[in-house]
Design an enzyme around this catalytic site. Structure first.
Site, PDB file in Angstrom:
ATOM      1  CE1 TYR A  22     -80.587  58.610 -32.317  1.00  0.00           C
ATOM      2  CE2 TYR A  22     -79.838  57.436 -30.356  1.00  0.00           C
ATOM      3  CZ  TYR A  22     -79.866  57.583 -31.737  1.00  0.00           C
ATOM      4  OH  TYR A  22     -79.194  56.687 -32.541  1.00  0.00           O
ATOM      5  CG  HIS A  31     -85.167  56.337 -33.348  1.00  0.00           C
ATOM      6  ND1 HIS A  31     -84.182  57.176 -32.880  1.00  0.00           N
ATOM      7  CD2 HIS A  31     -84.692  55.809 -34.504  1.00  0.00           C
ATOM      8  CE1 HIS A  31     -83.161  57.164 -33.725  1.00  0.00           C
ATOM      9  NE2 HIS A  31     -83.451  56.334 -34.711  1.00  0.00           N
TER      10      HIS A  31
END
Length: 324
Positions: free
Chosen positions: A252, A299
């Protein structure tokens, strides 16, 4: 024999109707020339010298940027598509069961339930500074430049006191979630980034019962903030950033990258400060020695970094790195 002499009046009427419809709905080939395009898509959409939405002939940007994706949550737009809700809930423990609709009702019985930043137009010039926490701010003397912006968005715990010369003193929006919560003054908007539904519950708790003291770690049970300046990022916006801008790199997007995209949706000009390494190549905060790195964590940091620089090259943002 003339073909029309063999047609009944009813058939002639049907034929004429079909021809009329065909002429009305068949595009005129002349209208497909470059001269006939709607020039408004190339006009500046704000009164700034340059605008994010100006000159929308950049295919790379147009493919990614979706102005219809809601940036902020309210009761009216809170319903999510099944795939969006499933993805968002996948970011949190699957054993945690909560009625999302009930949480939304609680949120907007406490906090403003309205559309925000829907005043875009040719007369508006909203300048925004996104201020990260990189050590490259130290010695930058960006303080007055940052404060000159209409909107100054700071991320997580980045302080201003004692660092005003380099980071400024103005804060209009503070991005946070339970694990990064800090006290705010009454002039600052609290913008919650809800990576999990527990974050929404925590926000409710901080202004009411104060019973939530733990998520996956200990968190503040209350913070000082103006409840009339609370905003909640729409979970669909997080998914939009992940899929359209990061092309599903990582698990994400990072808070910092989401903040830049949030600014692109509410501002006309976006300047970015305090992202990246210092002049010596080290990665740590300007206010402590906590080591950071864009390639760490869940990430897609390397892809985020490349996308940021693509935005800069396409004149959608300006990045101030703190050194020459």
């Amino acid at each position: 024999m003339n073909i029309f002499s063999r047609l009944t009046p009813r058939n002639i009427a049907l034929l004429l109707s079909f021809m009329t419809i065909f002429l009305l709905y068949t595009p005129n080939p002349i209208n497909n020339t470059t001269d006939s395009f709607d020039d408004s898509i190339f006009e500046a959409s704000c009164s700034c010298k340059t605008c994010i939405m100006g000159f929308m002939d950049d295919d790379w940007f147009v493919y990614r940027y979706d102005p219809t994706t809601p940036a902020l949550l309210n009761r009216k737009n809170s319903a999510m598509r099944r795939d969006t809700y499933k993805w968002w809930r996948g970011l949190q423990p699957s054993t945690f069961r909560v009625n999302y609709s009930e949480v939304v009702d609680q949120l907007f019985s406490l906090f403003p339930d309205k559309e925000h930043y829907s005043d875009a137009g040719p007369d508006r010039c909203r300048t925004c500074a996104v201020v990260g926490n990189s050590a490259n701010l130290l010695g930058s003397h960006y303080g007055s430049l940052i404060d000159f912006h209409d909107v100054v968005i700071r991320i997580n715990k980045g302080p201003t006191k004692g660092y005003e010369k380099d980071v400024g003193s103005k804060t209009t929006h503070r991005i946070l979630y339970p694990e990064s919560a800090v006290d705010l003054d009454n002039s600052t908007h609290l913008v919650l980034f809800p990576f999990k539904i527990r974050d929404m519950q925590w926000l409710i708790s901080t202004f009411t019962t104060r019973h939530i003291t733990r998520t996956y770690t200990r968190v503040k049970s209350s913070i000082n903030a103006d409840e009339n300046k609370v905003m909640i990022l729409h979970p669909a916006f997080i998914k939009y950033v992940y899929e359209k801008w990061l092309l599903k790199h990582g698990r994400y997007p990072s808070t910092g990258f989401i903040t830049i995209l949030f600014a692109l949706h509410i501002c006309d000009q976006v300047n970015v400060f305090g992202f990246g390494a210092s002049s010596t190549g080290t990665w740590h905060h300007y206010f402590d020695k906590t080591r950071t790195h864009y390639k760490g964590g869940p990430h897609g940091g390397d892809f985020e970094n490349k996308t940021m620089h693509q935005l800069q090259q396409r004149n959608k943002i300006s990045i101030y790195k703190g050194y020459r």
